[in-house]
Design an enzyme around this catalytic site. Sequence first.
Site, PDB file in Angstrom:
ATOM      1  N   GLU A  82       2.563   6.932  -2.800  1.00 29.60           N
ATOM      2  CA  GLU A  82       2.256   8.056  -3.692  1.00 29.60           C
ATOM      3  C   GLU A  82       2.700   9.406  -3.116  1.00 29.60           C
ATOM      4  O   GLU A  82       3.140  10.286  -3.855  1.00 29.60           O
ATOM      5  CB  GLU A  82       0.743   8.136  -3.962  1.00 29.60           C
TER       6      GLU A  82
ATOM      7  N   ASP B 142       0.837  -1.199   0.000  1.00 31.20           N
ATOM      8  CA  ASP B 142       0.000   0.000   0.000  1.00 31.20           C
ATOM      9  C   ASP B 142       0.880   1.261   0.000  1.00 31.20           C
ATOM     10  O   ASP B 142       2.090   1.208   0.251  1.00 31.20           O
ATOM     11  CB  ASP B 142      -0.901  -0.024   1.231  1.00 31.20           C
TER      12      ASP B 142
ATOM     13  N   ASP C 180      -8.955   3.667  -3.270  1.00 28.09           N
ATOM     14  CA  ASP C 180     -10.045   3.940  -2.328  1.00 28.09           C
ATOM     15  C   ASP C 180     -11.248   4.556  -3.043  1.00 28.09           C
ATOM     16  O   ASP C 180     -11.227   5.733  -3.416  1.00 28.09           O
ATOM     17  CB  ASP C 180      -9.563   4.878  -1.224  1.00 28.09           C
TER      18      ASP C 180
END
Length: 743
Positions: free
Chosen positions: A418, A415, A481
């Site tokens: 970014e 995860d 998400d």
Amino acid sequence: MKFTDGYWQLRPGVTVLRPGAVESVEPDERSFTVFAPIGKITGRGDTLNRPVVTVRFFSPAPGVVGVTVGHHSGGLPKQPRFALAEDGGHPVQVEVTGLSARLTTGELTVRVALTGPWRVDFLRGDRLVTSSTERSIGVVTDAEGGKYVHDRLALGVGETIYGLGERFGAYVKNGQTVDIWNADGGTASEQAYKNVPFYLSSAGYGVFVDHPEHVSFEVGSEVVSQTQFSVPGQSLTYHVIDGPTPKDVLRRYTALTGRPARVPAWSYGLWLSTSFTTSYDEKTVTEFIDGMAERDLPLSVFHFDCFWMRQFHWVDFIWDPATFPDPEGMLRRLHERGLKVCVWINPYIAQRSYLFEEGRQAGYLVRNPDGSIWQWDKWQAGMALVDFTNPDAARWFADKLKVLLDMGVDCFKTDFGERIPTDVVWHNGADPQRMHNYYSHLYNKTVFELLETERGQGEAVVFARSATAGGQQFPVHWGGDCESTFVAMAESLRGGLSLAASGFGYWSHDIGGFEGTPDPAVFKRWIAFGLLSSHSRLHGSGSYRVPWAYDDEAVEVLRRFTRLKLSLMPYLAAAADEAHREGIPVMRPMVVEFPDDPTAAYLDRQYMLGPDLLVAPVMSADGEVTYYVPAGTWTNLMTGAQITGPGWVSEKHGFDTVPVLARPGSVIPFGSVTDRPDYPWADGVQLRLYAPASGQRTRVRIPSPDGGPGTEFEVHYQDGTATAELVAGVSSGYGCEVTEVAK
């Protein structure tokens, strides 16, 4: 980035240098360089105080023309750069005459006019593909003194543009401004987790801008007849990639930037997660797994999201002893039930983690210019960032993960990656602007290569959120998400289609959505979409995603579509093998499979799963769905209904069906097992023909789950009878039948 104010004017404070007529050409055996001063040169005096734009044309790979536009070349070289598989030995032809300079590779030629205004044409044979004209190239200084270089390539009438990473807005990029800059913005914004400076054109070519930093694309949005791409600095390099079909472009692009790896057979099964912020322990996990087994719901992977570690300690890779006092025993018990285990990780080290001080002392954490550790309080207090430009830091991080693998963990959800700062100093001196996007590549590469080393080729898989060009080598990627609504379901699909058009072979998403709790209708409709994707995961934020939490029908729907997917493993495995060998994605935009059908250009609520299955997810509570069927007679896999295209179809579906249509003349192999994905796919396979033509012969190749040579059949249909012959490999038994015959 936009530099103009309408057609005639520049924005306030902006100046632009543009190449004029060509002054000279310097060719060599495999490239040529053009020197084009700004303005006309009528005498020696005109060479004084006259900037020159230098443009080099070369070919890094067959069917690919590279272009470098430069102004001042005295700058220091910047890192990182994309790692490209350049082929220095392929045939290249260079020809310079009084009228033009040409370079040809394969069927693609670049032609630069040596007389008259600046003009560069890209041609396939004698057909113009695209062009850069006298106002296309610009060496820009903005009002603040910033330097940029741009080029613009012409858009033809009706030409449409796709790709540029996983983008959740309009699927066709015409009219958009797209910034290639990784961001954690969810799926409901113009930001993207996976930014790829590559676009695919319906005109049969692609363009890859070879810059890891911020690239700005104006797709018919600054000059409506052109696509502009700009980068900061004094130099721009891009590659025009030949087709003529979208598949050909993707083959060449992924040959240059990397093909998707094979992933293990078990990864195609259903994944179940603890979800993000829910409370759970081994008892909770066991109840979920028992509940799935009691309801006859096949499950392949159980995923532990972030709170398998202690709060405020992400990441220290230590199981929270309060909730998991016996992690080795728990992992062993999960394996005994036939499950694989995935755990959540990220590249940040919280200040309370014991790894923080260890990494600080060793120089493994990203630093500020003054030498201090870069930190922030997002997600967990005092988080630092692992510096993957330091090989020792990458090994250190991988060694911590290896402890988990030795304990029994099978794979990782990589995860984040970014929100990478640009005001820091990297171990290898890399440019911070270039590292912002490229960090995701190093992060996922480190984890994926560890899994390959420890588990073997073909057994590595991650569940990654961030990526840039080349990231397709380290699958699988999921859509980030999203909200738990039908609107978010549609935007997720647009993201997946755009990512597929950017060279990524596999893609997944959170069934039911991530944010909030879906109502039962959204959850059940999303199940069909999720199980008819390359990879399928039940995951959410603050609520569990077990189907009985919604209603009894959700259990039935999940069982039906999970078993359908597992029965399709011989077919899906062949599509995945094509993704690995050729770079053609498993989930394909309709325009990739039907480039000559004008309607396919704009279809963003349906897709092809492999070459022969059309899927149109139902995105309404009442089951109403409208979708497009290309030419021929198509057969619904679930209902047997036949539909003849081309044309639009409106239907109403219960929760237990969805439009999933077999292509006319296709042979779909169905496996004999419906409770797991990792079985001998060729044993007992049923070869089903859909609307075949008399005299049709079709080769069907079924890969082996262990990466072996696989099995191949030849299926022959004649006068209403179908026969199959085993021509390669082994099978313990197989059948052949005609499901429907076109009238």
